[in-house]
Scaffold this active site. Structure first.
Site, short mmCIF file in Angstrom:
data_model
loop_
_atom_site.label_atom_id
_atom_site.label_comp_id
_atom_site.label_asym_id
_atom_site.label_seq_id
_atom_site.Cartn_x
_atom_site.Cartn_y
_atom_site.Cartn_z
N ASP A 61 33.90 43.60 40.43
CA ASP A 61 33.37 42.82 39.31
C ASP A 61 34.53 42.20 38.54
O ASP A 61 35.57 41.88 39.11
CB ASP A 61 32.51 43.74 38.42
CG ASP A 61 31.36 43.01 37.75
OD1 ASP A 61 31.63 42.14 36.90
OD2 ASP A 61 30.20 43.31 38.07
N HIS A 98 31.22 41.70 31.63
CA HIS A 98 30.24 41.97 32.68
C HIS A 98 30.54 43.25 33.45
O HIS A 98 29.67 44.11 33.63
CB HIS A 98 30.22 40.76 33.63
CG HIS A 98 29.13 40.76 34.64
ND1 HIS A 98 29.25 41.38 35.86
CD2 HIS A 98 27.91 40.16 34.64
CE1 HIS A 98 28.15 41.18 36.56
NE2 HIS A 98 27.32 40.45 35.85
N ASN A 195 20.03 35.22 40.66
CA ASN A 195 19.16 34.80 39.56
C ASN A 195 18.65 33.37 39.69
O ASN A 195 18.49 32.67 38.72
CB ASN A 195 19.91 34.91 38.22
CG ASN A 195 20.12 36.33 37.79
OD1 ASN A 195 19.91 37.25 38.55
ND2 ASN A 195 20.57 36.52 36.57
N SER A 262 22.24 41.21 38.07
CA SER A 262 23.52 41.93 37.88
C SER A 262 23.30 43.27 37.24
O SER A 262 24.05 44.22 37.49
CB SER A 262 24.45 41.13 36.96
OG SER A 262 25.14 40.15 37.65
#
Length: 320
Positions: A61, A98, A195, A262
Site C-alpha cells: 500500500d 490509506h 470501485n 480498499s
C-alpha cells in the site's frame, strides 16, 4: 539489477483503488470495535483464533504510520519500493493515510484508547509500493510482491497473506506471474475488486490484480449488508466485506472513516489470519493456499445478489 519488463510496465501506473474520506477523528477514551469488524463477526472468533497471534500479513500500500499507538506493536518489518523519501528502502512511512487505514483494519491492537482490527495480534509486514500521489509503477508492485514472498522474519516467520487495495486497468503478464508465484508459495493473495461499479450485474468492471483468478477478489457492502454501488462486478469476485463507513487508524496518530473496496479488502486479509491461526492449530500442520481459500469461503453467507456482485457472500468469521 536490470529488469526486462514489458513496455506496459513503463507506460502505466497502478493506483490506489479510489476511496473517499468520510470523516477524521482524534483518539478514543476507550477501545472501539469498529462496525465493520463486528459485521464480519471477528470478536466472536477471537478466542478460538488467538486473535491471529503472530500470523504475518503483508500490506502492499502507501506505507504505514509506524509509530501509531494502535499499530507500532504490530509491525514486524517493512520496505519502501517507491521513489518517496529519496528511495530510502528503510523508510516505509505513510504519506497518504490509506495504508495506515488498511493496516488498522487488519491488525490494530488493543490499548484502551483506539480501535481494534480484525486480527489484533497478527503481525504486519509493511510494503510501500505506492507513492504520496497514490500511484506506483508496476515494477514497484511486482518487486513488493516478490519481497513479501521471499521475506523471512527474525524467527523464520513467513508472510501468509498479501493484502492489496490497489489496481490498474492493464492485465500485465509480469504482475500476473508475481501473483501466481506468491500463490504457489502458499500465500493467500487478497485484492480489492475496484470501485468502478454501477450496481448492475449486466456490466463487468475489471481491475488488476483483483480480477486475476488466482487472487481472492473482495467486493464491498455497506454496514446494512447492501452491495455498495461502487463495487466492481465480474465473474471472479470471491466474497464481499464491509467497505462503506469504515473506521480505522489514520496518519497523524488519529482515526478516519473511509469508503471503498480498499476498506473491504483488509477485513478479509485480517479474517484470513484468524482462519489460518485457528485451522493450523486444529489440523496441527501448515495449510496450503488452496486449503486456506476453502476455509475462507466456508465462512461466508450468501446475501441473495448475483454471483458477479457478491461471489460467495459476506465474510462471517463466526462460522466454522
Amino acid at each position: 539489477m536490470s529488469h526486462n519488463y514489458s513496455n506496459e510496465l513503463n507506460n502505466n501506473e497502478v493506483k490506489l483503488i479510489p476511496y473517499e474520506v468520510l470523516s477524521i477523528a482524534a483518539g478514543f477514551t476507550f477501545t472501539e470495535i469498529p462496525a465493520g469488524v463486528k459485521l464480519v463477526n471477528a470478536p466472536t472468533a477471537w478466542d478460538k483464533c488467538e486473535k491471529g497471534k503472530d500470523i504475518v500479513v503483508a500490506v502492499l500500500d502507501t506505507g504505514c504510520q509506524t509509530d501509531h499507538v494502535d499499530l507500532k506493536d504490530r509491525i514486524i518489518d517493512g520496505r519502501n519500493f517507491t521513489t518517496d523519501y529519496d528511495s530510502d528502502p528503510n523508510n516505509f512511512s505513510d504519506n497518504v493515510g490509506h495504508g495506515t487505514h488498511v493496516a488498522g483494519t487488519i491488525a490494530a491492537s488493543e490499548n484502551n484508547i483506539g480501535v481494534l482490527g480484525v486480527a489484533p495480534l497478527a503481525k504486519l509486514l509493511i510494503v510501500k509500493v505506492l507513492a504520496g500521489n497514490g500511484s506506483g509503477a508496476y515494477e514497484w508492485i511486482i518487486n513488493g510482491i516478490n519481497y513479501a514472498v521471499n521475506w523471512r522474519g527474525p524467527s523464520g516467520e513467513k508472510a501468509r497473506v498479501i493484502s492489496m487495495s490497489l489496481g490498474g486497468p492493464q492485465d500485465v503478464p509480469e504482475l500476473h506471474q508475481a501473483v501466481k508465484n506468491a500463490v504457489n508459495n502458499g500465500i493467500l493473495v487478497v485484492c480489492a475488486a475496484g470501485n468502478g461499479g454501477d450496481c448492475s450485474p449486466q456490466t463487468e468492471e475489471l481491475d488488476y490484480p483483483g480480477a486475476y483468478q488466482e487472487v481472492v477478489e473482495v467486493g464491498a457492502v455497506d454496514l446494512n449488508k447492501k452491495i455498495s454501488c461502487f463495487s466492481n462486478s465480474n465473474k471472479n469476485v470471491d466474497l464481499v466485506a464491509p467497505g462503506d463507513g469504515i473506521l480505522s487508524t489514520y496518519i497523524g496518530g488519529g482515526y478516519a472513516t473511509l469508503r471503498g473496496t480498499s476498506m473491504a479488502t483488509p477485513h478479509v486479509s485480517g479474517g484470513s489470519a484468524l482462519i489460518i491461526k485457528q485451522c493450523e492449530k486444529e489440523f496441527e500442520r501448515t495449510l496450503s493456499e488452496n486449503e486456506i481459500y476453502a476455509q475462507l469461503i466456508k465462512r461466508t453467507n450468501a446475501l441473495g445478489n448475483p454471483k458477479c456482485l457478491e461471489g460467495n457472500g459476506l465474510l462471517d468469521l463466526a462460522k466454522d
